[in-house]
Motif scaffolding. Structure first.
Motif, mmCIF file in Angstrom:
data_model
loop_
_atom_site.group_PDB
_atom_site.id
_atom_site.type_symbol
_atom_site.label_atom_id
_atom_site.label_comp_id
_atom_site.label_asym_id
_atom_site.label_seq_id
_atom_site.Cartn_x
_atom_site.Cartn_y
_atom_site.Cartn_z
ATOM 1 N N GLY A 1 -1.536 2.470 -9.430
ATOM 2 C CA GLY A 1 -0.461 2.670 -8.458
ATOM 3 C C GLY A 1 0.737 3.382 -9.076
ATOM 4 O O GLY A 1 1.540 4.005 -8.369
ATOM 5 N N ASP A 2 0.853 3.292 -10.427
ATOM 6 C CA ASP A 2 1.989 3.956 -11.087
ATOM 7 C C ASP A 2 1.929 5.472 -10.910
ATOM 8 O O ASP A 2 2.958 6.146 -10.947
ATOM 9 C CB ASP A 2 2.018 3.595 -12.583
ATOM 10 C CG ASP A 2 2.465 2.158 -12.774
ATOM 11 O OD1 ASP A 2 3.067 1.598 -11.835
ATOM 12 O OD2 ASP A 2 2.199 1.601 -13.851
ATOM 13 N N PHE A 3 0.705 5.986 -10.726
ATOM 14 C CA PHE A 3 0.583 7.425 -10.465
ATOM 15 C C PHE A 3 1.412 7.792 -9.236
ATOM 16 O O PHE A 3 2.168 8.766 -9.232
ATOM 17 C CB PHE A 3 -0.890 7.797 -10.235
ATOM 18 C CG PHE A 3 -1.078 9.162 -9.635
ATOM 19 C CD1 PHE A 3 -1.037 10.295 -10.437
ATOM 20 C CD2 PHE A 3 -1.258 9.321 -8.259
ATOM 21 C CE1 PHE A 3 -1.181 11.562 -9.883
ATOM 22 C CE2 PHE A 3 -1.401 10.589 -7.702
ATOM 23 C CZ PHE A 3 -1.360 11.704 -8.518
ATOM 24 N N TRP A 4 1.300 6.967 -8.183
ATOM 25 C CA TRP A 4 2.006 7.274 -6.935
ATOM 26 C C TRP A 4 3.507 7.066 -7.083
ATOM 27 O O TRP A 4 4.305 7.844 -6.559
ATOM 28 C CB TRP A 4 1.435 6.429 -5.787
ATOM 29 C CG TRP A 4 0.022 6.820 -5.494
ATOM 30 C CD1 TRP A 4 -1.110 6.149 -5.857
ATOM 31 C CD2 TRP A 4 -0.403 8.016 -4.846
ATOM 32 N NE1 TRP A 4 -2.222 6.847 -5.464
ATOM 33 C CE2 TRP A 4 -1.819 7.997 -4.840
ATOM 34 C CE3 TRP A 4 0.253 9.096 -4.263
ATOM 35 C CZ2 TRP A 4 -2.575 9.018 -4.273
ATOM 36 C CZ3 TRP A 4 -0.496 10.113 -3.700
ATOM 37 C CH2 TRP A 4 -1.887 10.071 -3.707
ATOM 38 N N VAL B 1 3.973 5.929 0.348
ATOM 39 C CA VAL B 1 3.953 5.041 -0.821
ATOM 40 C C VAL B 1 4.920 3.899 -0.513
ATOM 41 O O VAL B 1 6.113 4.131 -0.267
ATOM 42 C CB VAL B 1 4.393 5.791 -2.097
ATOM 43 C CG1 VAL B 1 4.368 4.837 -3.295
ATOM 44 C CG2 VAL B 1 3.483 6.996 -2.342
ATOM 45 N N ALA B 2 4.382 2.687 -0.500
ATOM 46 C CA ALA B 2 5.217 1.519 -0.178
ATOM 47 C C ALA B 2 4.971 0.436 -1.225
ATOM 48 O O ALA B 2 4.051 0.536 -2.038
ATOM 49 C CB ALA B 2 4.881 1.005 1.219
ATOM 50 N N ARG B 3 5.806 -0.586 -1.196
ATOM 51 C CA ARG B 3 5.645 -1.684 -2.152
ATOM 52 C C ARG B 3 5.774 -3.032 -1.448
ATOM 53 O O ARG B 3 6.409 -3.135 -0.400
ATOM 54 C CB ARG B 3 6.725 -1.591 -3.234
ATOM 55 C CG ARG B 3 6.207 -0.897 -4.484
ATOM 56 C CD ARG B 3 7.159 -1.066 -5.634
ATOM 57 N NE ARG B 3 8.325 -0.232 -5.459
ATOM 58 C CZ ARG B 3 8.922 0.430 -6.455
ATOM 59 N NH1 ARG B 3 8.447 0.349 -7.673
ATOM 60 N NH2 ARG B 3 9.992 1.137 -6.238
ATOM 61 N N ASP C 1 3.659 -4.871 -6.103
ATOM 62 C CA ASP C 1 2.376 -4.177 -5.945
ATOM 63 C C ASP C 1 2.552 -2.991 -4.987
ATOM 64 O O ASP C 1 3.435 -2.993 -4.113
ATOM 65 C CB ASP C 1 1.299 -5.138 -5.417
ATOM 66 C CG ASP C 1 0.732 -6.000 -6.547
ATOM 67 O OD1 ASP C 1 1.065 -5.738 -7.724
ATOM 68 O OD2 ASP C 1 -0.043 -6.932 -6.257
ATOM 69 N N VAL C 2 1.688 -2.011 -5.188
ATOM 70 C CA VAL C 2 1.879 -0.728 -4.499
ATOM 71 C C VAL C 2 0.844 -0.574 -3.380
ATOM 72 O O VAL C 2 -0.329 -0.915 -3.550
ATOM 73 C CB VAL C 2 1.735 0.435 -5.509
ATOM 74 C CG1 VAL C 2 1.876 1.788 -4.816
ATOM 75 C CG2 VAL C 2 2.770 0.292 -6.619
ATOM 76 N N THR D 1 6.831 9.692 -6.599
ATOM 77 C CA THR D 1 8.048 9.490 -5.784
ATOM 78 C C THR D 1 9.274 9.247 -6.664
ATOM 79 O O THR D 1 10.321 8.879 -6.159
ATOM 80 C CB THR D 1 7.888 8.277 -4.839
ATOM 81 O OG1 THR D 1 7.849 7.086 -5.635
ATOM 82 C CG2 THR D 1 6.647 8.359 -3.986
ATOM 83 N N HIS D 2 9.109 9.396 -7.990
ATOM 84 C CA HIS D 2 10.181 9.095 -8.953
ATOM 85 C C HIS D 2 10.642 7.654 -8.792
ATOM 86 O O HIS D 2 11.836 7.361 -8.861
ATOM 87 C CB HIS D 2 11.358 10.071 -8.809
ATOM 88 C CG HIS D 2 10.918 11.500 -8.911
ATOM 89 N ND1 HIS D 2 10.534 12.082 -10.094
ATOM 90 C CD2 HIS D 2 10.745 12.457 -7.966
ATOM 91 C CE1 HIS D 2 10.165 13.334 -9.882
ATOM 92 N NE2 HIS D 2 10.272 13.592 -8.595
ATOM 93 N N GLY D 3 9.703 6.779 -8.512
ATOM 94 C CA GLY D 3 9.997 5.352 -8.441
ATOM 95 C C GLY D 3 10.497 4.881 -7.086
ATOM 96 O O GLY D 3 10.668 3.685 -6.870
ATOM 97 N N ALA D 4 10.708 5.816 -6.162
ATOM 98 C CA ALA D 4 11.258 5.415 -4.860
ATOM 99 C C ALA D 4 10.159 4.867 -3.959
ATOM 100 O O ALA D 4 9.034 5.344 -3.979
ATOM 101 C CB ALA D 4 11.913 6.617 -4.190
ATOM 102 N N SER D 5 10.521 3.844 -3.211
ATOM 103 C CA SER D 5 9.644 3.408 -2.125
ATOM 104 C C SER D 5 10.500 2.696 -1.085
ATOM 105 O O SER D 5 11.497 2.072 -1.473
ATOM 106 C CB SER D 5 8.522 2.506 -2.634
ATOM 107 O OG SER D 5 8.929 1.171 -2.737
ATOM 108 N N PRO D 6 10.196 2.773 0.221
ATOM 109 C CA PRO D 6 9.079 3.550 0.729
ATOM 110 C C PRO D 6 9.401 5.041 0.623
ATOM 111 O O PRO D 6 10.565 5.435 0.662
ATOM 112 C CB PRO D 6 8.991 3.111 2.198
ATOM 113 C CG PRO D 6 10.403 2.768 2.553
ATOM 114 C CD PRO D 6 11.009 2.192 1.309
#
Ligand SMILES: Cc1ncc(COP(=O)(O)O)c(C=O)c1O
Length: 369
Positions: free
Chosen positions: A11-14, A270-272, A345-346, A18-23
């Protein structure tokens, strides 16, 4: 809802994307270009008008505008947005069957020429603009294999088409087109082909009776996005339409209004997991995006998006997903058994560009991304 589970580290790939941003919604311009060309190749000679309503994000519109695409609009604000991006009104058709006089004045004021009608009151509304516009008559055809049926709301009955064409002519309106929308996310193009054949026959009969000179047929939208495992193959999907196209006389040109097929693949959500709670129905996982955000299509568009879940959870439990707002309707998808997720979790959902951000809102002060 169905979910695929993968290791959390993947999930770190995603999150890196997004440069760590979610959603966050990741936009892929290459997908837009490839999908547009694939649909053009599958429908040779058909002019595609992208349905702006499915996703009006300027970045997406710019990619299409740069490719020379044409656009299907439903309102003057969509016309204004396209003009601000440098798109000429000669590349737009206005296909909303119901319009206020304010809407007509604004859109014709910008120079839009093509409008759609499906009933007699609407014909009368267009009379004051008759010298500046060309009209397409929308007919109702239902694809039984499309989850989103538009024909209950719009479209005249094909049996009434000749009478309506005659009446439009007597009002001085130039009705030079027939159009339809068989329903969105159609599983096959059988209904598109049937509707096209009916329109070809109606055009011939209208010419024989000298009540209208039909020079274009618009086969609408309904081209599918890939929400399951099976890739969309436009060449295969459009085969029945190409078969019907062999009957189209030379003086009739063809148009289509794809929305979902173009916009859906362009964006990935991409959400968390931002919270969790063990309740009597099992674990509830609260995500940072829900039905008031990019997943609004779960409500408005009737789509059950497959999720990819990145977790290291092993022990299993029933699971319920929910969005970040306080509303009880903001939940989606019960899973009978899923590894127990952790906060952080992603969750990744592909094909999230159509009828998602377009219908999201700011409920609870949470801004759609
Ligand atoms: C008039 C019209 N054209 C085109 C579309 C786009 O349809 P789709 O997203 O199924 O391609 C719609 C969708 O509602 C529509 O109402």
């Amino acid at each position: 809802m169905f979910a695929t589970v993968k290791p959390r580290a993947e999930g770190d790939f995603w999150l890196a994307q997004t440069h760590g941003a979610s959603p966050a919604l990741l936009f892929d311009p290459g997908r837009v270009r490839r999908t547009w060309r694939a649909l053009e190749d599958a429908l040779p000679g058909v002019t595609l008008y992208y349905a702006v309503k499915s996703n009006n994000h300027s970045t997406l519109l710019n990619v299409l505008a740069d490719m020379g695409a044409s656009f299907d609009v439903a309102s003057a604000p969509e016309v204004t947005q396209l003009i601000s991006l440098g798109v000429g009104v000669n590349r737009m058709i206005h296909t909303h069957p119901i319009k206020t006089d304010k809407e007509m004045a604004a859109s014709t004021g910008f120079g839009v020429e093509t409008f759609v009608v499906d009933n007699i009151d609407e014909l009368w509304k267009l009379v004051p603009y008759r010298h500046d516009i060309r009209v397409m008559l929308r007919l109702a055809f239902v694809a039984p294999d499309a989850p989103v049926d538009l024909s209950r709301k719009f479209g005249a009955q094909p049996a009434d088409a000749l009478d309506m064409l005659a009446m439009a002519g007597s009002l001085g309106l130039n009705v030079d087109g027939l159009c339809f929308h068989v329903g969105s996310q159609a599983a096959s193009a059988v209904t598109h082909a049937h509707a096209l054949n009916v329109c070809i026959d109606l055009a011939a009969e209208a010419a024989r009776r000298e009540i209208a000179d039909i020079t274009r047929i618009d086969i609408g939208g309904g081209f599918p996005a890939q929400y399951g495992d099976v890739p969309v193959d436009f060449e295969h999907f459009c085969a029945p339409i190409r078969e019907a196209m062999t009957r189209v006389p030379e003086h009739i040109s063809l148009l289509a209004e794809p929305g979902r097929a173009i916009s859906a693949p362009s964006m990935t959500l991409v959400a968390r997991v931002i919270g969790r709670s063990h309740r009597d129905t099992g674990w509830w996982y609260y995500l940072d995006d829900g039905v008031y955000g990019a997943q609004s299509g779960r409500l408005f568009d009737h789509i059950d998006y497959p999720m990819v879940i990145y977790t290291d959870g092993v022990e299993r439990s029933p699971a319920v997903f929910a969005g970040p707002t306080c509303d009880s309707i903001d939940r989606f998808g019960d899973q009978e058994s899923l590894p127990i997720l952790a906060v952080g979790d992603v969750i990744v959902i592909h094909e999230m560009g159509a009828y998602t951000v377009a219908t999201a809102c700011h409920f609870n002060g949470v801004a759609p991304r």
